[in-house]
Write a protein that holds these residues in place. Structure first.
Motif, mmCIF file in Angstrom:
data_model
loop_
_atom_site.group_PDB
_atom_site.id
_atom_site.type_symbol
_atom_site.label_atom_id
_atom_site.label_comp_id
_atom_site.label_asym_id
_atom_site.label_seq_id
_atom_site.Cartn_x
_atom_site.Cartn_y
_atom_site.Cartn_z
ATOM 1 N N THR A 1 -4.987 -3.860 0.238
ATOM 2 C CA THR A 1 -5.253 -2.428 0.237
ATOM 3 C C THR A 1 -5.468 -1.942 -1.193
ATOM 4 O O THR A 1 -5.173 -2.661 -2.156
ATOM 5 C CB THR A 1 -4.071 -1.658 0.841
ATOM 6 N N VAL B 1 -7.874 0.715 3.680
ATOM 7 C CA VAL B 1 -7.869 -0.550 4.414
ATOM 8 C C VAL B 1 -9.311 -0.839 4.812
ATOM 9 O O VAL B 1 -9.972 0.032 5.387
ATOM 10 C CB VAL B 1 -6.991 -0.472 5.677
ATOM 11 N N GLY C 1 0.811 -1.207 0.000
ATOM 12 C CA GLY C 1 0.000 0.000 0.000
ATOM 13 C C GLY C 1 0.847 1.260 0.000
ATOM 14 O O GLY C 1 0.582 2.209 -0.752
#
Length: 348
Positions: free
Chosen positions: A320, A288, A161
């Motif tokens: 993510t 998330v 992410g």
């Protein structure tokens, strides 16, 4: 208060028979079962949870240890946990455990005998060494990993992410990108820092440690870090905060200092808490599924309780995706969102 003896007397049954019916712990005819439930209902009998747990060896309660109870991230995690627990007939016993061995072990000892299993969100990288738990007590590590395969764990795709968000900032032309880091020794913080550095190296940018400031995952920490970045002789043109709370603090500092976002400095966060979209400007963040994270942790714990720890341990990661808003400028190229969960089974 109506007792089980009162119900037995009214139903003209033995206490043992009434106990088997009310606890679902033995063979009883359907006629007897209906009669006892009818009598108990009319008498408004409420089972004593302590007495029931002694009989069934179950408390129907799940323990949850979190490093903090403040902020939208933790409230969303708890919401997901509580929804899933109640849907399966369980309640939560929640406690804040301080980020040290003694604090966590004290909280765990206080929960022994009161819960059927525990979800532990430990900020310590060496989380497994903190778990002084009996082998029969199911445990799920949340946002942390164990060294071996003896404990179930659920983590976030932190490195990926962070790497994607910093890569997005690079694609917008930013070369001097700062990071406001999380707490030292925190697993999520370490992985997000790693993703930040990987993205810079992939872009041919040498990471500059002077641009790596600590914000301790708080709004105040993000604010202070942004003020420090603004005092630099050569300012960064973008800030990646390792969580949204720090990003929100940074936005406040920039606004007070007269710095336009994203024209003068882009800002991005991590977690995509519900408040992120309502900031001014709306905050770009690494999304998330926080509520699902809490729900999945409880699902894994319930599996351990059902199988009395006699199951293949799981090491799962929640995926993510980027959510780009005005705080970083224009939109990136469209990309298909990843699957929410990437489940990796680990056998003991």
């Amino acid at each position: 208060m109506v007792t089980i003896k009162d119900v037995a007397r009214e139903a003209n049954m033995s206490v043992a028979t009434v106990s088997r019916v009310l606890n679902g712990s033995g063979p009883v005819s359907e006629k007897t079962r209906r009669l006892i439930h009818d009598v108990a209902g009319k008498m408004r009998y409420v089972p004593h949870s302590g007495a029931r747990s002694l009989i069934t060896s179950k408390t129907e309660t799940l323990g949850v240890l979190l490093p903090d109870l403040y902020g939208e991230f933790f409230s969303e995690v708890i919401r997901g946990m509580d929804d899933t627990a109640q849907r399966n007939g369980f309640h939560l016993l929640i406690s804040r455990a301080y980020a040290d061995r003694h604090g966590i072990e004290t909280a765990i000892r206080a929960m022994r005998g009161r819960v059927d299993g525990v979800v532990v969100m430990s900020p310590d990288l060496d989380a497994e060494s903190l778990l002084n738990m009996p082998s029969t007590m199911p445990v799920v590590l949340l946002c942390s990993v164990s060294r071996g395969n003896g404990i179930d764990s659920l983590t976030i795709q932190n490195c990926r992410g962070a790497r994607e968000m910093v890569g997005h900032l690079v694609s917008l032309g930013h070369k001097r990108i700062a990071i406001i880091k999380g707490s030292p020794r925190n697993y999520d913080a370490a992985e997000r820092l790693r993703g930040y550095r990987i993205a810079l190296r992939e872009a041919g940018i040498v990471p500059d440690t002077s641009l790596e400031l600590t914000g301790n995952f708080t709004e105040a920490g993000g604010y202070a870090a942004a003020i420090e970045l603004l005092a630099m002789r050569v300012r960064p043109t973008a800030i990646f905060a390792a969580n949204d709370s720090m990003a929100i603090g940074a936005l406040s500092a920039l606004r007070e200092s007269g710095v336009e976002v994203p024209e003068d400095m882009a800002v991005a966060g991590f977690d995509d808490i519900p408040l992120a979209r309502y900031m001014d400007p709306p905050l770009s963040s690494v999304h998330v599924p926080i509520c699902e994270l809490g729900a999945r942790a409880v699902e894994i714990l319930l599996e351990g309780i059902t199988h009395k720890n006699g199951h293949a341990r799981k090491r799962e990661r929640v995926s993510t995706k980027l959510v780009i808003r005005s705080s970083t400028g224009r939109q990136p190229a469209e990309r298909p969102p990843p699957k929410t969960l990437n489940r990796e089974m680990a056998s003991v």
